[in-house]
Design a protein around this motif. Structure first.
Motif, PDB file in Angstrom:
ATOM      1  N   TYR A  24       1.242  -1.509  -0.017  1.00  0.00           N
ATOM      2  CA  TYR A  24      -0.205  -0.189   0.220  1.00  0.00           C
ATOM      3  C   TYR A  24       0.644   1.488   0.674  1.00  0.00           C
ATOM      4  CZ  TYR A  24      -3.938  -3.347   0.694  1.00  0.00           C
ATOM      5  OH  TYR A  24      -4.840  -4.430   0.821  1.00  0.00           O
ATOM      6  N   PHE A  27       2.255   1.388  -3.845  1.00  0.00           N
ATOM      7  CA  PHE A  27       0.991   2.211  -4.466  1.00  0.00           C
ATOM      8  C   PHE A  27       0.620   3.334  -4.174  1.00  0.00           C
ATOM      9  CE2 PHE A  27      -3.464   2.768  -4.568  1.00  0.00           C
ATOM     10  CZ  PHE A  27      -4.229   2.210  -6.305  1.00  0.00           C
ATOM     11  N   SER A  28       0.891   4.004  -2.829  1.00  0.00           N
ATOM     12  CA  SER A  28       0.359   5.468  -2.922  1.00  0.00           C
ATOM     13  C   SER A  28       1.518   6.256  -3.415  1.00  0.00           C
ATOM     14  CB  SER A  28       0.175   5.979  -0.917  1.00  0.00           C
ATOM     15  OG  SER A  28      -0.666   5.012  -0.260  1.00  0.00           O
ATOM     16  N   LEU A  31       0.446   6.225  -6.721  1.00  0.00           N
ATOM     17  CA  LEU A  31      -0.293   7.444  -7.488  1.00  0.00           C
ATOM     18  C   LEU A  31       0.005   8.806  -6.955  1.00  0.00           C
ATOM     19  CD1 LEU A  31      -3.613   7.207  -7.705  1.00  0.00           C
ATOM     20  CD2 LEU A  31      -3.478   6.398  -5.425  1.00  0.00           C
ATOM     21  N   TYR A  34       1.521   9.896  -9.763  1.00  0.00           N
ATOM     22  CA  TYR A  34       0.880  10.189 -11.342  1.00  0.00           C
ATOM     23  C   TYR A  34      -0.478  11.083 -11.348  1.00  0.00           C
ATOM     24  CZ  TYR A  34      -2.532   8.621 -14.688  1.00  0.00           C
ATOM     25  OH  TYR A  34      -3.696   8.577 -16.040  1.00  0.00           O
ATOM     26  N   ILE A  35      -1.041  11.746  -9.624  1.00  0.00           N
ATOM     27  CA  ILE A  35      -1.438  12.186  -9.789  1.00  0.00           C
ATOM     28  C   ILE A  35      -0.789  13.790 -10.192  1.00  0.00           C
ATOM     29  CG2 ILE A  35      -2.762  13.769  -7.532  1.00  0.00           C
ATOM     30  CD1 ILE A  35      -3.533  11.269  -7.360  1.00  0.00           C
ATOM     31  N   PRO A  78      -2.125   3.895 -14.155  1.00  0.00           N
ATOM     32  CA  PRO A  78      -2.482   3.574 -13.797  1.00  0.00           C
ATOM     33  C   PRO A  78      -3.261   1.761 -14.080  1.00  0.00           C
ATOM     34  CG  PRO A  78      -3.647   4.917 -15.365  1.00  0.00           C
ATOM     35  CD  PRO A  78      -2.016   4.430 -15.368  1.00  0.00           C
ATOM     36  N   LEU A  81      -0.714   0.264 -10.789  1.00  0.00           N
ATOM     37  CA  LEU A  81      -1.220   0.700 -10.272  1.00  0.00           C
ATOM     38  C   LEU A  81      -2.519  -0.959  -9.716  1.00  0.00           C
ATOM     39  CD1 LEU A  81      -2.075   4.521  -9.658  1.00  0.00           C
ATOM     40  CD2 LEU A  81      -0.290   3.029  -8.254  1.00  0.00           C
ATOM     41  N   SER A  82      -2.558  -1.282 -10.684  1.00  0.00           N
ATOM     42  CA  SER A  82      -3.633  -2.048 -10.470  1.00  0.00           C
ATOM     43  C   SER A  82      -2.786  -3.438 -10.712  1.00  0.00           C
ATOM     44  CB  SER A  82      -5.002  -2.182 -11.601  1.00  0.00           C
ATOM     45  OG  SER A  82      -4.558  -2.695 -12.998  1.00  0.00           O
TER      46      SER A  82
END
Length: 311
Positions: A24, A27-28, A31, A34-35, A78, A81-82
């Protein structure tokens, strides 16, 4: 004896090897990255479109770099991330999806070079031929340079992937966080000599043209600055060229690391990390570097925040 599955249309993505404790957190981080990439690149592109003062060749050409970063990161992160949240056995992708992702991945890497090459040409004209700059860098010329940057990349990458998809496949495991050309032709049990020859030629030609144009451009700019007594010109050259050069070196170092590590299978984990950083680092730093250095962009943002504050 190893079992082979010939020409399977379902492939398995190896992805990142992360533990349940760190899953996690990784992942964070991806993410958030990406943002940041999307906000910065979309933001600076909108600024250039909205503000007429930024309708200059330098900024219009830089928009190509932002578009390339948006396409590259959106097509890679993306999906990554999945996959992080799935167990390795469920990280599946169809062959056609993998081919498309590989094409976009290679196109993203190639346009990073070609776009920076046409931006170097723009800086050369601005500093070495300032009186003829507006006559040379017309809207038509900017359009030609843009089409050339994307067109050359599209053709070169199209041939690269065309040579790969002709091969029969006997493996199904993509040993990479995402699909790229090298990962695809490694699925084949046929001879990949032609692929290696073209891939090596493609890389050598691209890097030679890219590095050669930078060396030639900056050599001529340096000569002009050393022979000129115009301090304003020298200051402008130092400011704009240092920005462009930093962006280029970040991209070059990130890409060279991946190419080098592909030749050493024992460092696969480092290669995967560098492959992700090639998407994240230039994509997030490019708009920041240009935004900080650009007086026009800083002025537009200052006026926008001042108007909101007064309101």
């Amino acid at each position: 004896m190893e079992n082979y599955t010939y020409n399977s249309f379902t492939l398995q993505m190896e992805g990142l090897k992360v533990t349940k404790n760190s899953m996690y957190m990784v992942f964070s981080l991806i993410l958030i990255s990406y943002i940041v990439i999307m906000v910065l690149n979309l933001g600076i592109s909108l600024l250039i479109i909205i503000d007429r003062n930024l309708h200059q060749p330098m900024y219009l050409l830089f928009c190509n770099l932002s578009v390339s970063d948006i396409i590259g990161s959106t097509h890679i992160l993306p999906r990554l991330l999945s996959d992080i949240l799935l167990p390795p056995s469920e990280r599946l992708i169809t062959y056609y999806e993998c081919v498309v992702q590989a094409f976009v991945t290679q196109l993203f890497g190639t346009t990073s070079h070609t776009v920076l090459m046409i931006m170097a040409f723009d800086r050369y004209v601005a500093i070495c031929n300032p009186l003829r700059y507006t006559a040379i860098m017309t809207n038509r010329m900017v359009m030609k340079l843009t089409v050339s940057a994307w067109g050359v990349a599209f053709v070169l990458v199209g041939i690269l992937l065309g040579l790969t998809i002709r091969l029969n496949r006997c493996r199904t495991l993509i040993m990479n966080p995402y699909c790229d050309n090298a990962s695809l032709f490694k699925l084949s049990c046929e001879s990949v000599v032609i692929n290696n020859i073209y891939g090596l030629t493609f890389t050598v030609v691209l890097l030679t043209a890219s590095i050669g144009s930078m060396v030639l451009t900056y050599t001529k700019i340096t000569v002009v600055c050393l022979t000129s007594k115009n301090k304003s010109l020298n200051r402008k050259a130092l400011k704009t060229c240092s920005t462009h050069l930093v962006v280029y070196l970040i991209m070059l170092f990130s890409g060279a690391t991946i190419i080098t590590l592909h030749r050493f299978p024992q460092y696969s984990d480092y290669r995967k990390l560098s492959a992700i950083l090639f998407t994240i680092v230039p994509g997030s730093l490019n708009p920041v570097i240009y935004g900080v250095q650009s007086k026009e962009i800083r002025k537009f943002l200052f006026e926008m925040f001042q108007s909101k504050k007064c309101f």
